[in-house]
Scaffold this motif. Structure first.
Motif: not given
Length: 418
Positions: A5-8, A230-231, A410-413, A415-418
């Motif tokens: 998450r931090s990298r994203s 953001m997306r 990174a936004m997709a990542v 959103e997947a973890g949201a």
């Protein structure tokens, strides 16, 4: 998962630095447990800490006549996390303002906006915060309850109504909950039901319970809102940067096409001109050397060499005009010398030697010669300052477009973890 998450987040921030707060808020929404967060906000000495203590039924927050809350204080009670932030008149230099901002804008699900009735109208800073909270509520559905505190310090109910009317004139359409922590404490200690009811704390608790029930839906809405914003912003940014890159590449290609066309045309033209000069019948006197006795005479050799030199000079002038038009007259800095007259593309390609018939024939009249000239001139055209600057802009645009694409991934990542 935190590392991912931090990298994203870092990748997104590299192209959307203005979204730092929203990303931090999303991390709060995604990372904490099910406990909703209630934050009390208001000016110093408006009874915020005492109000929290009455709401949770314990003296968890420090209360004093002097300024007490200078940092972010938290207490968990009945599956609710309660925050007491420094006042609106916090000391920015000591970092209190940062604590208040974090409590109100980053941590909270519900804000209790507290204004002491004894102060009368709202001041400028309170009005500004009030409007900001209302705007935020409309956007994110985070809730704010507006509390008029310390009403027991007013002379009577008429004075209270006067204060309420003054505040209504400043901020219309808000439902203010009038409370007295002192009356509530007296009612609890003395088991006096009338005081408890008159304190307004019971009504505030009811309003809070209703607001707490709406928190899960509000959180889901806010997370979807922030992610969607953001997306959409990244999608637009990707499209804009790809368009910008494509536009620069078109400009680069168009410049090259115009240069190629102009250069081919001038080389064809001067080739025809030189061929006309070379087709003059008779021997080639340019190769006949002049003797010492001929140094002051106009000999056939001198006439021929002059004729060839004039033709060559005209050809160079025509080619130079094309180079000037396309900004390719000067040598690249790495090739420049101390003799400025030699720092030109024409000298670098054509040299400084005298040209004879065979030289002119080879350079301008033979396909291989013209192709070699075109190749050399084109190389220097690509090394010209304008072309190099354009290439640098294309490189930066390509890098920017790639950064936007990485942020989109990174936004997709995220959103997947949201």
């Amino acid at each position: 998962m935190d590392e991912v998450r931090s990298r994203s987040e870092g990748t997104i921030l590299s192209v959307l630095p203005e979204r730092a707060h929203d990303l931090a808020r999303l991390r709060v929404l995604a990372g904490r447990g099910d406990w909703p967060v209630v934050t009390v906000v208001g000016k110093y000495n408006h009874g915020k800490s005492r109000l929290l203590n009455e709401l949770i039924g314990t003296n968890a927050f420090a209360v004093a006549d002097r300024r007490e809350t200078v940092a972010l204080s938290a207490h968990v009670h009945e599956q609710v996390r309660w925050l007491d932030a420094p006042g609106l008149d916090a000391d920015v230099a000591s970092g209190d303002d940062e604590h208040a901002h974090r409590a109100v804008w980053l941590e909270s699900d519900i804000r209790l906006f507290v204004h002491a009735a004894k102060e009368g109208e709202l001041d400028a800073r309170e009005r500004a915060l009030l409007q900001a909270l209302r705007d935020d509520g409309e956007r994110t559905r985070r809730q704010t309850l507006f509390v008029l505190s310390q009403v027991d310090q007013l002379a009577d109910e008429a004075a209270q109504r006067k204060v309420e009317a003054a505040i209504e004139a400043q901020a219309s359409g808000l439902a203010w909950l009038a409370v007295s922590s002192t009356r509530h404490r007296q009612g609890v200690d003395g088991a006096k039901k009338l005081l408890l009811e008159k304190s307004g704390i019971l009504a505030l608790k009811t309003a809070l319970a209703q607001a707490l029930a709406r928190v899960p839906a509000a959180r889901a809405h806010e997370a979807a809102l922030l992610l969607g914003e953001m997306r959409g912003q990244l999608q637009r940014l990707c499209a804009e940067r790809q368009d910008a890159l494509a536009g620069l590449r078109r400009q680069q290609a168009q410049q090259r096409t115009r240069f190629d066309q102009d250069l081919a045309a001038v080389l064809s033209q001067v080739g025809g001109d030189i061929q006309t000069v070379l087709d003059v019948p008779g021997p080639d006197h340019s190769l006949t050397p002049d003797s010492f006795a001929d140094q002051f005479k106009m000999t056939p050799g001198k006439l021929e060499r002059n004729r060839l030199q004039v033709a060559y000079s005209k050809a160079c002038i025509k080619i130079g005009a094309i180079l000037t038009r396309h900004g390719a007259m000067d040598l690249p800095p790495a090739q420049q010398t101390q003799v400025k007259s030699l720092d030109s593309v024409m000298v670098a390609v054509m040299g400084v030697s005298v040209k004879y018939r065979k030289d002119l024939q080879r350079l301008f009249c033979e396909a291989a010669g013209r192709a070699a000239l075109a190749q050399d001139f084109t190389r220097y055209f690509e090394l010209s300052a304008d072309r190099q600057a354009l290439a640098a802009r294309i490189g930066q645009a390509r890098s920017d477009a790639q950064a936007a694409e990485r942020a989109m991934a990174a936004m997709a990542v995220l959103e997947a973890g949201a």
